[in-house]
Scaffold this motif. Structure first.
Motif, PDB file in Angstrom:
ATOM      1  N   TYR A  14       0.800  -1.227   0.000  1.00 49.68           N
ATOM      2  CA  TYR A  14       0.000   0.000   0.000  1.00 49.68           C
ATOM      3  C   TYR A  14       0.829   1.271   0.000  1.00 49.68           C
ATOM      4  CZ  TYR A  14      -3.690  -3.269   1.109  1.00 49.68           C
ATOM      5  OH  TYR A  14      -4.561  -4.328   1.063  1.00 49.68           O
ATOM      6  N   VAL A  17       3.610   5.271   4.822  1.00 44.88           N
ATOM      7  CA  VAL A  17       2.684   6.126   5.559  1.00 44.88           C
ATOM      8  C   VAL A  17       2.764   7.521   4.962  1.00 44.88           C
ATOM      9  CG1 VAL A  17       2.207   7.171   7.797  1.00 44.88           C
ATOM     10  CG2 VAL A  17       2.889   4.773   7.683  1.00 44.88           C
ATOM     11  N   GLY A  18       1.600   8.125   4.719  1.00 51.15           N
ATOM     12  CA  GLY A  18       1.552   9.457   4.123  1.00 51.15           C
ATOM     13  C   GLY A  18       1.134   9.452   2.669  1.00 51.15           C
ATOM     14  N   THR A  19       1.201   8.285   2.028  1.00 51.73           N
ATOM     15  CA  THR A  19       0.719   8.204   0.647  1.00 51.73           C
ATOM     16  C   THR A  19      -0.794   8.020   0.673  1.00 51.73           C
ATOM     17  OG1 THR A  19       1.050   5.807   0.542  1.00 51.73           O
ATOM     18  CG2 THR A  19       2.891   7.198  -0.189  1.00 51.73           C
ATOM     19  N   PRO A  20      -1.507   8.473  -0.352  1.00 57.55           N
ATOM     20  CA  PRO A  20      -2.974   8.390  -0.342  1.00 57.55           C
ATOM     21  C   PRO A  20      -3.515   6.977  -0.121  1.00 57.55           C
ATOM     22  CG  PRO A  20      -2.243   9.813  -2.125  1.00 57.55           C
ATOM     23  CD  PRO A  20      -1.016   9.182  -1.530  1.00 57.55           C
ATOM     24  N   ARG A  22      -2.072   4.351   1.325  1.00 58.06           N
ATOM     25  CA  ARG A  22      -1.770   3.881   2.676  1.00 58.06           C
ATOM     26  C   ARG A  22      -2.656   4.580   3.707  1.00 58.06           C
ATOM     27  NH1 ARG A  22       2.660   1.507   5.301  1.00 58.06           N
ATOM     28  NH2 ARG A  22       2.056   1.217   7.459  1.00 58.06           N
ATOM     29  N   ASP A  23      -2.857   5.891   3.539  1.00 57.61           N
ATOM     30  CA  ASP A  23      -3.717   6.628   4.461  1.00 57.61           C
ATOM     31  C   ASP A  23      -5.148   6.106   4.403  1.00 57.61           C
ATOM     32  OD1 ASP A  23      -1.563   8.130   5.249  1.00 57.61           O
ATOM     33  OD2 ASP A  23      -2.148   9.932   4.139  1.00 57.61           O
ATOM     34  N   ARG A  24      -5.630   5.773   3.213  1.00 62.76           N
ATOM     35  CA  ARG A  24      -6.970   5.200   3.054  1.00 62.76           C
ATOM     36  C   ARG A  24      -7.062   3.879   3.798  1.00 62.76           C
ATOM     37  NH1 ARG A  24      -8.988   1.223   0.674  1.00 62.76           N
ATOM     38  NH2 ARG A  24      -7.112   0.738  -0.509  1.00 62.76           N
ATOM     39  N   GLU A  26      -5.242   2.828   6.355  1.00 65.09           N
ATOM     40  CA  GLU A  26      -5.180   3.047   7.794  1.00 65.09           C
ATOM     41  C   GLU A  26      -6.516   3.562   8.339  1.00 65.09           C
ATOM     42  OE1 GLU A  26      -2.771   1.941   9.616  1.00 65.09           O
ATOM     43  OE2 GLU A  26      -1.324   1.542   8.028  1.00 65.09           O
ATOM     44  N   ARG A  27      -7.201   4.446   7.592  1.00 60.73           N
ATOM     45  CA  ARG A  27      -8.516   4.937   8.021  1.00 60.73           C
ATOM     46  C   ARG A  27      -9.527   3.792   8.061  1.00 60.73           C
ATOM     47  NH1 ARG A  27      -7.102   9.246   4.775  1.00 60.73           N
ATOM     48  NH2 ARG A  27      -8.282   8.390   3.038  1.00 60.73           N
ATOM     49  N   GLU A  30      -8.879   1.611  11.071  1.00 60.28           N
ATOM     50  CA  GLU A  30      -9.313   2.260  12.305  1.00 60.28           C
ATOM     51  C   GLU A  30     -10.834   2.171  12.446  1.00 60.28           C
ATOM     52  OE1 GLU A  30      -8.873   3.726  15.959  1.00 60.28           O
ATOM     53  OE2 GLU A  30      -7.256   3.091  14.638  1.00 60.28           O
TER      54      GLU A  30
END
Length: 96
Positions: A14, A17-20, A22-24, A26-27, A30
């Protein structure tokens, strides 16, 4: 054998961390954690989805949706479920 950590696997598939993408991811993870925690708390109190829904004036299917995918839950609803419905306290942490 080449053993990798979960973070290394997520980086490979993915991105960092910080790439679109990967952030998607992680959200979404969560949101799943929130739903799982609500389900666990409800089961610990030996309460059905219908009983929890009744306490916060919602339908059982609404509780099911939150437990299976907490992604689109509002803060007000989250407070209602945790505090009014489950009799708990909600703590939210912001990390920058």
């Amino acid at each position: 054998m080449n053993t990798k950590t979960l973070d290394q696997i997520k980086n490979d598939y993915y991105g960092q961390v910080g790439t679109p993408e990967r952030d998607r991811l992680e959200r979404e993870l969560e949101a799943l954690r929130i739903g799982f925690k609500i389900r666990s708390a409800r089961e610990k109190k030996e309460m059905t989805q219908a009983e929890l829904a009744h306490r916060i004036d919602k339908k059982r299917t609404f509780i099911s949706k939150i437990e299976n995918d907490g992604e689109n839950i509002t803060l007000k609803t989250l407070y209602d479920v945790v505090e009014r419905g489950l009799g708990g306290k909600l703590k939210i942490e912001v990390v920058v």
